[in-house]
Design an enzyme around this catalytic site. Structure first.
Site, PDB file in Angstrom:
ATOM      1  N   PHE A   1      13.597 -95.101  12.629  1.00 23.88           N
ATOM      2  CA  PHE A   1      13.201 -96.501  12.548  1.00 23.88           C
ATOM      3  C   PHE A   1      13.938 -97.222  11.433  1.00 23.88           C
ATOM      4  O   PHE A   1      13.888 -98.457  11.336  1.00 23.88           O
ATOM      5  CB  PHE A   1      11.690 -96.586  12.322  1.00 23.88           C
ATOM      6  CG  PHE A   1      11.260 -96.867  10.899  1.00 23.88           C
ATOM      7  CD1 PHE A   1      10.453 -97.969  10.615  1.00 23.88           C
ATOM      8  CD2 PHE A   1      11.655 -96.052   9.839  1.00 23.88           C
ATOM      9  CE1 PHE A   1      10.053 -98.242   9.314  1.00 23.88           C
ATOM     10  CE2 PHE A   1      11.254 -96.323   8.544  1.00 23.88           C
ATOM     11  CZ  PHE A   1      10.451 -97.429   8.280  1.00 23.88           C
ATOM     12  N   SER A   2      14.624 -96.495  10.543  1.00 25.76           N
ATOM     13  CA  SER A   2      15.140 -97.053   9.303  1.00 25.76           C
ATOM     14  C   SER A   2      16.135 -98.193   9.478  1.00 25.76           C
ATOM     15  O   SER A   2      16.024 -99.216   8.783  1.00 25.76           O
ATOM     16  CB  SER A   2      15.754 -95.944   8.441  1.00 25.76           C
ATOM     17  OG  SER A   2      14.777 -95.000   8.061  1.00 25.76           O
TER      18      SER A   2
ATOM     19  N   LYS B   1      17.744 -82.644   3.400  1.00 24.81           N
ATOM     20  CA  LYS B   1      17.040 -83.020   2.175  1.00 24.81           C
ATOM     21  C   LYS B   1      17.258 -82.020   1.036  1.00 24.81           C
ATOM     22  O   LYS B   1      17.176 -82.392  -0.139  1.00 24.81           O
ATOM     23  CB  LYS B   1      15.544 -83.184   2.447  1.00 24.81           C
ATOM     24  CG  LYS B   1      15.227 -84.368   3.344  1.00 24.81           C
ATOM     25  CD  LYS B   1      13.733 -84.572   3.500  1.00 24.81           C
ATOM     26  CE  LYS B   1      13.456 -85.783   4.383  1.00 24.81           C
ATOM     27  NZ  LYS B   1      12.007 -86.083   4.486  1.00 24.81           N
TER      28      LYS B   1
ATOM     29  N   ASP C   1       9.464 -89.437  -0.707  1.00 27.44           N
ATOM     30  CA  ASP C   1       8.550 -88.881   0.296  1.00 27.44           C
ATOM     31  C   ASP C   1       7.189 -88.557  -0.303  1.00 27.44           C
ATOM     32  O   ASP C   1       6.146 -88.808   0.311  1.00 27.44           O
ATOM     33  CB  ASP C   1       9.134 -87.604   0.906  1.00 27.44           C
ATOM     34  CG  ASP C   1      10.129 -87.885   2.012  1.00 27.44           C
ATOM     35  OD1 ASP C   1      10.083 -88.983   2.596  1.00 27.44           O
ATOM     36  OD2 ASP C   1      10.963 -87.003   2.297  1.00 27.44           O
TER      37      ASP C   1
ATOM     38  N   GLY D   1       5.093 -75.569   7.692  1.00 25.59           N
ATOM     39  CA  GLY D   1       6.522 -75.744   7.469  1.00 25.59           C
ATOM     40  C   GLY D   1       6.886 -75.470   6.020  1.00 25.59           C
ATOM     41  O   GLY D   1       6.017 -75.484   5.135  1.00 25.59           O
TER      42      GLY D   1
ATOM     43  N   ALA E   1      10.637 -81.632   3.462  1.00 23.22           N
ATOM     44  CA  ALA E   1       9.454 -82.480   3.584  1.00 23.22           C
ATOM     45  C   ALA E   1       8.211 -81.752   3.089  1.00 23.22           C
ATOM     46  O   ALA E   1       7.336 -82.348   2.452  1.00 23.22           O
ATOM     47  CB  ALA E   1       9.273 -82.919   5.033  1.00 23.22           C
TER      48      ALA E   1
ATOM     49  N   TYR F   1       6.358 -89.583  13.389  1.00 26.05           N
ATOM     50  CA  TYR F   1       5.800 -90.885  13.759  1.00 26.05           C
ATOM     51  C   TYR F   1       6.262 -91.365  15.129  1.00 26.05           C
ATOM     52  O   TYR F   1       5.791 -92.396  15.617  1.00 26.05           O
ATOM     53  CB  TYR F   1       6.178 -91.934  12.711  1.00 26.05           C
ATOM     54  CG  TYR F   1       7.673 -92.120  12.559  1.00 26.05           C
ATOM     55  CD1 TYR F   1       8.354 -93.063  13.328  1.00 26.05           C
ATOM     56  CD2 TYR F   1       8.398 -91.343  11.670  1.00 26.05           C
ATOM     57  CE1 TYR F   1       9.723 -93.224  13.210  1.00 26.05           C
ATOM     58  CE2 TYR F   1       9.760 -91.497  11.546  1.00 26.05           C
ATOM     59  CZ  TYR F   1      10.424 -92.441  12.312  1.00 26.05           C
ATOM     60  OH  TYR F   1      11.777 -92.597  12.195  1.00 26.05           O
TER      61      TYR F   1
ATOM     62  N   GLY G   1       2.772 -90.204  10.733  1.00 28.15           N
ATOM     63  CA  GLY G   1       3.549 -90.430   9.522  1.00 28.15           C
ATOM     64  C   GLY G   1       4.089 -91.829   9.350  1.00 28.15           C
ATOM     65  O   GLY G   1       4.925 -92.054   8.457  1.00 28.15           O
TER      66      GLY G   1
END
Length: 252
Positions: free
Chosen positions: A15-16, A63, A99, A122, A126, A203, A224
């Site tokens: 979506f960024s 990340k 985050d 996980g 994240a 999300y 999210g």
């Protein structure tokens, strides 16, 4: 004209670009935001050489892999060991982690009082941000993965006792992300009760298979999206604090 963007792979679900470009438009800031899908993190130096960047976001699976390319880390990012935001300053690349703030703020907003314990599904970048936030909130947690890691649990150990002791389940994996919407972590969903709550960092779609399975058991659920907005706003604040900085083509 400033140039910002997002690196990760794949990026079709992000979506960024729409979020930041619309914000630039509304605030009359001359800047662009572009998705840069990198099939390998080794392509990162070439990207920096080709594009004159002011800042970047980082998503799965880079990340942690981005760390060797950074000149310095914000203290929170250093403690977490993962980065999702970068800024170019004085020819140097600084890494941040927003985050954890996004998760913390959205969790406090959704659950009051806070849960007595959480299971973090996980072990990637994240997950590290989520664990850092839980630690700051003094919420006990256990890590869960498919194989034994550093004293964590495996999914086969999630029995009624564990689920009662750690009633909040947090999916930090990409399982269930569009287009593979049928995927979900291998949780024993039939053992969940209304005393459990499920939080999915994914999300898109709005309700993942993970969340739907929890809702069908009477659990409170949250995706999210708010976390995403919160962490994006923190990235925005970092970039706008140094509006004159621009990445250099000879950084690497």
């Amino acid at each position: 004209m400033k140039h910002y963007g997002l690196i990760g792979y794949p990026l079709s679900h992000s979506f960024s670009p729409a979020y930041f470009n619309e914000r630039f438009r509304k605030e009359a800031i001359e800047a662009t935001y572009t998705a840069y899908p990198l099939e390998s993190i080794d392509a990162f130096p070439e990207l920096v050489q080709q594009e004159r960047l002011s800042g970047l976001n980082v998503t799965i699976p880079y990340k942690e892999a981005i760390l060797p390319f950074l000149h310095q880390l914000d203290p929170h990012a250093a403690a977490i060991g993962a980065v999702n935001c970068m800024a170019f300053r004085n020819g140097r690349l600084t890494g941040y982690n927003t985050d954890w703030l996004g998760f913390r703020n959205s969790l406090v907003n959704r659950l009051n009082p806070l849960p007595v314990g959480a299971l973090v599904l996980g072990t990637g970048g994240a997950a590290k941000a989520v664990v850092y936030a839980l630690t700051q909130l003094q919420v006990p947690y256990r890590m869960v993965s498919r194989t034994f890691r550093n004293g964590g649990l495996v999914y086969e150990q999630l029995d009624p006792t564990v689920l009662a002791q750690y009633p909040l389940l947090i999916n930090t994996t990409p399982l269930g992300t569009w287009p593979d919407v049928a995927a979900r972590p291998p949780v024993p969903y039939e053992l969940l009760t209304p005393r459990n709550a499920l939080y999915d960092l994914v999300y898109n779609p709005e309700e993942t298979a993970f969340l739907r399975s929890g809702r069908e058991q009477g659990c409170a659920i949250k995706n999210g999206l708010q976390m995403l907005h919160e962490q994006a706003n923190e990235s925005w604040n970092i970039w706008q604090a140094f509006p004159g900085e621009t990445g250099h083509s000879d950084l690497f």
